[in-house]
Scaffold this motif. Structure first.
Motif, PDB file in Angstrom:
ATOM      1  N   ILE A   1     -18.611  11.692 -15.641  1.00  0.00           N
ATOM      2  CA  ILE A   1     -20.000  11.715 -15.550  1.00  0.00           C
ATOM      3  C   ILE A   1     -20.855  10.898 -14.657  1.00  0.00           C
ATOM      4  O   ILE A   1     -21.642  11.266 -13.864  1.00  0.00           O
ATOM      5  CB  ILE A   1     -20.333  11.407 -17.114  1.00  0.00           C
ATOM      6  CG1 ILE A   1     -19.876  12.512 -17.979  1.00  0.00           C
ATOM      7  CG2 ILE A   1     -21.876  11.260 -17.246  1.00  0.00           C
ATOM      8  CD1 ILE A   1     -19.949  12.067 -19.617  1.00  0.00           C
ATOM      9  N   ALA A   2     -19.929   9.616 -14.522  1.00  0.00           N
ATOM     10  CA  ALA A   2     -20.595   8.674 -13.596  1.00  0.00           C
ATOM     11  C   ALA A   2     -20.463   9.139 -12.160  1.00  0.00           C
ATOM     12  O   ALA A   2     -21.612   8.866 -11.259  1.00  0.00           O
ATOM     13  CB  ALA A   2     -19.929   7.417 -13.506  1.00  0.00           C
ATOM     14  N   GLU A   3     -19.362   9.908 -11.694  1.00  0.00           N
ATOM     15  CA  GLU A   3     -19.270  10.386 -10.537  1.00  0.00           C
ATOM     16  C   GLU A   3     -20.399  11.431 -10.150  1.00  0.00           C
ATOM     17  O   GLU A   3     -21.084  11.289  -9.175  1.00  0.00           O
ATOM     18  CB  GLU A   3     -18.078  10.636 -10.053  1.00  0.00           C
ATOM     19  CG  GLU A   3     -17.585  11.057  -8.757  1.00  0.00           C
ATOM     20  CD  GLU A   3     -16.250  11.358  -8.289  1.00  0.00           C
ATOM     21  OE1 GLU A   3     -15.920  11.703  -7.360  1.00  0.00           O
ATOM     22  OE2 GLU A   3     -15.488  11.212  -9.348  1.00  0.00           O
ATOM     23  N   GLU A   4     -20.484  12.341 -11.035  1.00  0.00           N
ATOM     24  CA  GLU A   4     -21.528  13.240 -10.727  1.00  0.00           C
ATOM     25  C   GLU A   4     -23.028  12.854 -10.808  1.00  0.00           C
ATOM     26  O   GLU A   4     -23.843  13.166  -9.858  1.00  0.00           O
ATOM     27  CB  GLU A   4     -21.358  14.528 -12.051  1.00  0.00           C
ATOM     28  CG  GLU A   4     -22.291  15.446 -11.789  1.00  0.00           C
ATOM     29  CD  GLU A   4     -22.280  16.536 -12.863  1.00  0.00           C
ATOM     30  OE1 GLU A   4     -21.389  16.321 -13.926  1.00  0.00           O
ATOM     31  OE2 GLU A   4     -23.169  17.485 -13.081  1.00  0.00           O
TER      32      GLU A   4
ATOM     33  N   VAL B   1     -13.505  10.697 -19.193  1.00  0.00           N
ATOM     34  CA  VAL B   1     -14.888  11.466 -19.526  1.00  0.00           C
ATOM     35  C   VAL B   1     -15.893  10.694 -18.671  1.00  0.00           C
ATOM     36  O   VAL B   1     -16.889  11.494 -18.129  1.00  0.00           O
ATOM     37  CB  VAL B   1     -15.146  11.328 -21.050  1.00  0.00           C
ATOM     38  CG1 VAL B   1     -16.300  12.045 -21.377  1.00  0.00           C
ATOM     39  CG2 VAL B   1     -14.058  12.373 -21.602  1.00  0.00           C
ATOM     40  N   PHE B   2     -15.974   9.398 -18.732  1.00  0.00           N
ATOM     41  CA  PHE B   2     -16.884   8.433 -18.300  1.00  0.00           C
ATOM     42  C   PHE B   2     -16.815   8.538 -16.794  1.00  0.00           C
ATOM     43  O   PHE B   2     -18.158   8.792 -16.060  1.00  0.00           O
ATOM     44  CB  PHE B   2     -16.614   6.882 -18.872  1.00  0.00           C
ATOM     45  CG  PHE B   2     -17.288   5.959 -17.891  1.00  0.00           C
ATOM     46  CD1 PHE B   2     -18.639   5.910 -18.096  1.00  0.00           C
ATOM     47  CD2 PHE B   2     -16.837   5.378 -16.757  1.00  0.00           C
ATOM     48  CE1 PHE B   2     -19.354   5.019 -17.178  1.00  0.00           C
ATOM     49  CE2 PHE B   2     -17.608   4.317 -16.235  1.00  0.00           C
ATOM     50  CZ  PHE B   2     -18.849   4.130 -16.409  1.00  0.00           C
ATOM     51  N   ALA B   3     -15.624   8.543 -16.132  1.00  0.00           N
ATOM     52  CA  ALA B   3     -15.459   8.570 -14.765  1.00  0.00           C
ATOM     53  C   ALA B   3     -16.246   9.720 -14.111  1.00  0.00           C
ATOM     54  O   ALA B   3     -16.822   9.602 -13.155  1.00  0.00           O
ATOM     55  CB  ALA B   3     -14.339   8.354 -14.159  1.00  0.00           C
TER      56      ALA B   3
ATOM     57  N   ASP C   1     -15.645   3.857   0.049  1.00  0.00           N
ATOM     58  CA  ASP C   1     -14.547   3.416  -0.848  1.00  0.00           C
ATOM     59  C   ASP C   1     -14.524   4.561  -1.887  1.00  0.00           C
ATOM     60  O   ASP C   1     -15.480   4.790  -2.724  1.00  0.00           O
ATOM     61  CB  ASP C   1     -14.870   2.136  -1.408  1.00  0.00           C
ATOM     62  CG  ASP C   1     -13.741   1.427  -2.390  1.00  0.00           C
ATOM     63  OD1 ASP C   1     -13.824   0.221  -2.596  1.00  0.00           O
ATOM     64  OD2 ASP C   1     -13.022   2.050  -2.497  1.00  0.00           O
ATOM     65  N   GLU C   2     -13.420   4.964  -2.090  1.00  0.00           N
ATOM     66  CA  GLU C   2     -13.392   6.084  -3.202  1.00  0.00           C
ATOM     67  C   GLU C   2     -13.213   5.653  -4.610  1.00  0.00           C
ATOM     68  O   GLU C   2     -13.277   6.250  -5.586  1.00  0.00           O
ATOM     69  CB  GLU C   2     -12.121   7.050  -3.081  1.00  0.00           C
ATOM     70  CG  GLU C   2     -12.394   7.970  -1.855  1.00  0.00           C
ATOM     71  CD  GLU C   2     -13.492   8.934  -2.000  1.00  0.00           C
ATOM     72  OE1 GLU C   2     -13.777   9.582  -3.020  1.00  0.00           O
ATOM     73  OE2 GLU C   2     -14.250   8.961  -1.384  1.00  0.00           O
ATOM     74  N   GLU C   3     -12.808   4.163  -4.789  1.00  0.00           N
ATOM     75  CA  GLU C   3     -12.796   3.543  -6.011  1.00  0.00           C
ATOM     76  C   GLU C   3     -14.070   3.085  -6.741  1.00  0.00           C
ATOM     77  O   GLU C   3     -14.782   2.899  -5.906  1.00  0.00           O
ATOM     78  CB  GLU C   3     -11.743   2.359  -5.819  1.00  0.00           C
ATOM     79  CG  GLU C   3     -10.452   2.625  -5.385  1.00  0.00           C
ATOM     80  CD  GLU C   3      -9.641   3.451  -6.348  1.00  0.00           C
ATOM     81  OE1 GLU C   3      -9.765   2.942  -7.637  1.00  0.00           O
ATOM     82  OE2 GLU C   3      -8.880   4.393  -6.174  1.00  0.00           O
ATOM     83  N   TRP C   4     -13.991   3.170  -8.074  1.00  0.00           N
ATOM     84  CA  TRP C   4     -15.196   2.513  -8.449  1.00  0.00           C
ATOM     85  C   TRP C   4     -14.984   1.091  -8.534  1.00  0.00           C
ATOM     86  O   TRP C   4     -14.152   0.785  -8.920  1.00  0.00           O
ATOM     87  CB  TRP C   4     -15.127   3.054 -10.083  1.00  0.00           C
ATOM     88  CG  TRP C   4     -15.556   4.349 -10.234  1.00  0.00           C
ATOM     89  CD1 TRP C   4     -14.648   5.606 -10.362  1.00  0.00           C
ATOM     90  CD2 TRP C   4     -17.003   5.081 -10.360  1.00  0.00           C
ATOM     91  NE1 TRP C   4     -15.363   6.574 -10.432  1.00  0.00           N
ATOM     92  CE2 TRP C   4     -16.751   6.195 -10.500  1.00  0.00           C
ATOM     93  CE3 TRP C   4     -18.325   4.343 -10.417  1.00  0.00           C
ATOM     94  CZ2 TRP C   4     -17.826   7.118 -10.521  1.00  0.00           C
ATOM     95  CZ3 TRP C   4     -19.303   5.404 -10.353  1.00  0.00           C
ATOM     96  CH2 TRP C   4     -18.973   6.598 -10.446  1.00  0.00           C
ATOM     97  N   ASP C   5     -16.098   0.761  -8.024  1.00  0.00           N
ATOM     98  CA  ASP C   5     -16.401  -0.754  -7.777  1.00  0.00           C
ATOM     99  C   ASP C   5     -16.909  -1.730  -8.977  1.00  0.00           C
ATOM    100  O   ASP C   5     -18.311  -1.942  -8.931  1.00  0.00           O
ATOM    101  CB  ASP C   5     -16.776  -0.917  -6.474  1.00  0.00           C
ATOM    102  CG  ASP C   5     -16.923  -2.747  -6.223  1.00  0.00           C
ATOM    103  OD1 ASP C   5     -16.362  -3.531  -6.839  1.00  0.00           O
ATOM    104  OD2 ASP C   5     -17.881  -2.897  -5.313  1.00  0.00           O
TER     105      ASP C   5
END
Lengths: 311, 449
Positions: free
Chosen positions: B172-175, B168-170, B444-448
């Motif tokens: 929202i954060a990405e958008e 859920v968080f990921a 980088d596609e990963e959340w850093d």
């Protein structure tokens, strides 16, 4: 895609100002803006720590020239003698001009009536606003801080007052960046609060850093006091104590300096600036909550007084 | 643990830096709870204030203390249960002091958030984890981008109500981060929180062990401040000329002001604008200390080699990087007053330390914040809370930077000459920054975290 996270080391930039330097720089900017834009500014000077810090900042802002403002003290007639002595010595040392508006004069000639509770703090508003009109001051510096009280938290740095000195919170000008709008119609004036963003602790730390002299009542000393409504008030000619209020000698100091009839002392052994700072940092009470009766009158006491012209 | 509540030593306290930040969130996103928790857990709500809130809450029949009463200071606000104005709050930890511009969520939000964001180095945008990015979130992100707030925190709140679920968080954060990046926001930090339960506000959350980043307070304590100002070209608006004319200082002539950006050094060749005359800095007085270098935002007094005609309103800048001087200004503005702004209107323009007459020549477009930043061309007027473009002609030339380059020398106010009302906040140049070309790290596609 990346979310960045700063490291603690990033705050060690050589160009990051300490919080006291940042607050000092902002306050000096405000003093100079007023000097540049107004004809007849005045600094409200009570001999309390906030006004003492204001004067110190003004001295720095215009050095090596003189402060281009005069001072105004609204004398309730119930002042601490140590504070009046400090006031007069400071004015003389810096060759300043002092205006004094006396509540006692207004009571003596019937323009103001003593309140049943003997508190003169609310009576200051009339002599203050009349002095502003009489002397045609167009900018009036006050030492008010937004951390003092929730109505003050909404106050602008440049606060426009109408010809009756009234504050209208709904009609305040938005204040953006450091662009202060001081335009006003004849008869109106602007209250200016260079310490808006300072807290009580900032003021004390700055006093310590700059080694600023204060009236002695800010430090622990033995004093004859009596208890009224949970506060230690100084016995004196202003009307205390009553018969059922026993006087005792206690080791106390003051956190604020105002009218004797409504400013309470706190039990304290703090005799040095460092001790005072340690005490404030640990305190669970705000300075007004601890020692000011006038703010306890109602939930909106400060707002109501400010609307009438109080600073 | 950060945000210590033990008494701080004088040394600890005076070494700290100051961070100004603003909060933005809709009515039910939990902004008051977040602000209340930050204040409470950093010891900034004192006993007598809490007691006053408890008394007031009880007297109006509420069972639990209503923390919104801590921040709603005016009689009208308490009576109506709404917040009508920006309030400023103060709190401190061992690492830093904070000035929080607490901006109301629902009424007249644009104007208030613009006010709060104008001095903020960081904006916290709150989102309800159950609702995700909504129109209001986009509006808040747009205002932060418009005002060029250097750092944005996305606080995804009420994680307790979505079972602390990472996806859920990921999502929202990405958008949000993608949207913010498209507006040119340079730095977004997303943090999953529950302001009510206290997860990741001051204390790290035991419920979200998948999150390895900082808590909100930890981030506020460590985000860099003032770095951008000193990297910019120097700008020094002259506020006041100091001439003691005393026996002790017969010839002292100093130019007092606050450095708006960059560094000033003794020996720098400078140009005075708008006149264009050149000279050299021979001395800098930093409030009582003679220094070789000074930087933004210090208030100083500058001494120059030549006796030029310089007065309040002039701008001193290095000869090598002086701004252009113009009477034709194109700017993005937020209109602040109920009285609308129209073409042909005569106004006063306050820029740095100079106020000049100006006329509104055109209103090229208005931005529709609610629907994807669409431009409405040639609006009849700008109403209160509208954001749009303005073309102005000034009566005198001004050395104005683009707001993107300097928040202080690129900003201005429009003032009604009749009664002094502040009408409009202006930012010279185009509204939103270009999206920066992606560098290696951004691929980088990963959340850093």
């Amino acid at each position: 895609m990346t979310t960045t996270v700063a490291t603690a080391g990033a705050t060690d930039s050589p160009y990051a100002l300490t919080h006291l330097d940042a607050l000092e720089s902002e306050a000096v900017h405000i003093f100079r803006e007023v000097a540049g834009e107004f004809e007849r500014p005045v600094i409200l000077f009570s001999g309390g720590k906030d006004s003492i810090v204001m004067l110190h900042l003004a001295l720095k802002a215009f050095a090596p020239a003189a402060v281009p403002f005069s001072l105004l003290h609204v004398d309730t007639g119930h002042n601490f003698p140590e504070v009046l002595e400090y006031r007069d010595r400071t004015v003389a040392r810096h060759s300043l001009r002092l205006h004094v508006a006396k509540v006692q004069d207004y009571i003596d000639d019937g323009r103001l009536r003593e309140r049943p509770d003997g508190t003169r703090n609310p009576l200051q508003t009339v002599p203050l606003t009349e002095a502003i009109q009489r002397e045609r001051f167009d900018a009036v510096f006050g030492g008010g801080r937004r951390d003092e009280e929730k109505a003050r938290a909404k106050e602008r740095v440049f606060s426009l007052r109408d010809e009756f000195s009234q504050w209208n919170p709904r009609r305040q000008r938005p204040e953006l960046w450091s662009l202060y709008n001081g335009r006003h119609a004849p008869g109106e004036h602007v209250r200016v609060f260079p310490l808006s963003n300072w807290t009580e602790l900032d003021v004390w730390q700055y006093i310590a850093r700059e080694d600023i002299e204060l009236p002695r009542i800010y430090f622990a000393h033995e004093r004859e006091v009596f208890n009224r409504a949970g506060m230690w008030l100084t016995a004196g000619e202003w009307g205390g104590p009553k018969a059922d209020e026993p006087v005792e000698t206690r080791l106390v100091r003051y956190r604020t300096v105002g009218d004797m009839s409504c400013t309470g002392a706190v039990d304290s052994g703090a005799t040095t600036l460092d001790a005072v700072i340690t005490e404030i940092a640990a305190s669970r009470l705000t300075e007004r909550g601890a020692t000011r009766a006038d703010d306890k009158m109602s939930e909106a006491a400060m707002e109501d007084r400010k609307r009438e012209g109080y600073f | 643990m950060t945000g210590t509540t033990s008494p701080l030593t004088a040394e600890q306290l005076s070494a700290t830096t100051l961070l100004r930040f603003a909060t933005a969130g809709s009515v039910d996103d939990g902004k008051s709870t977040l602000v209340g928790r930050l204040l409470h857990d950093s010891k900034s709500v004192l006993t007598d204030q809490l007691e006053a809130v408890e008394r007031a809450s009880l007297s109006r029949g509420q069972e639990a203390p209503d923390l919104a009463l801590l921040t709603d200071g005016l009689r009208a606000e308490r009576e109506q249960g709404i917040t009508i104005d920006v309030a400023y709050r103060y709190f401190a930890t061992a690492r830093r002091r904070f000035i929080l511009a607490d901006t109301p969520g629902h009424v007249q939000y644009t104007r208030n958030m613009v006010t709060g964001a104008s001095t903020a180095e960081l904006a916290v945008v709150l989102v309800d984890a159950r609702n995700g990015v909504v129109e209001q979130t986009r509006r808040h992100a747009a205002v932060a981008a418009l005002l060029r707030v250097p750092h944005v925190v996305l606080a995804v709140n009420k994680m307790d109500l979505v079972a602390y679920a990472e996806p859920v968080f990921a999502a929202i954060a990405e958008e949000f981060t993608a949207y913010a990046a498209s507006l040119g926001v340079p730095d977004v930090t997303a943090i999953p929180i529950s302001a009510l339960a206290g997860d990741n506000v001051v204390e790290p959350s035991a419920n979200m062990d998948w999150y390895g980043g900082p808590t909100v307070l930890e981030h506020l304590e460590t985000v860099p401040v003032s770095h951008d100002l000193t990297a910019c070209p120097p700008r020094f608006p002259v506020q006041y000329v100091i001439r003691p004319q005393t026996a002790e200082h017969p010839d002292y002539r100093g130019y007092a002001g606050q450095i708006a950006s960059g560094l000033l050094r003794v020996g720098d060749p400078v140009t005075v604008l708008p006149s264009g005359r050149t000279t050299t800095i021979t001395g800098i007085d930093a409030l009582g200390r003679r220094v070789d270098t000074a930087w933004a935002p210090q208030s100083v007094t500058v001494l120059l080699a030549d006796d030029l005609d310089i007065s309040r309103g002039d701008l001193i800048a290095p000869t090598a990087s002086a701004p252009g001087v113009t009477q034709d200004i194109r700017a993005t503005v937020c209109h602040l007053h109920e009285r609308p702004l129209r073409v042909g209107e005569r106004v006063l323009l306050k820029h740095a330390t100079r106020t000049v007459k100006a006329i509104v020549k055109a209103l090229p477009y208005r931005i529709e914040l609610s629907s994807g930043l669409a431009h409405v061309s040639d609006p009849a007027e700008l109403a209160v809370n509208d954001i749009g473009a303005v073309v102005l002609r000034t009566a005198e030339p001004l050395p104005m930077d683009a707001y993107a380059d300097s928040r202080l020398t690129g900003s201005f106010l429009l003032i009604d000459p009749a009664d002094g009302t502040t009408l409009t906040a202006g930012m010279a140049g185009e509204a939103f920054a270009e999206r920066k070309p992606a560098d290696a790290a951004q691929d980088d596609e990963e959340w850093d975290f």
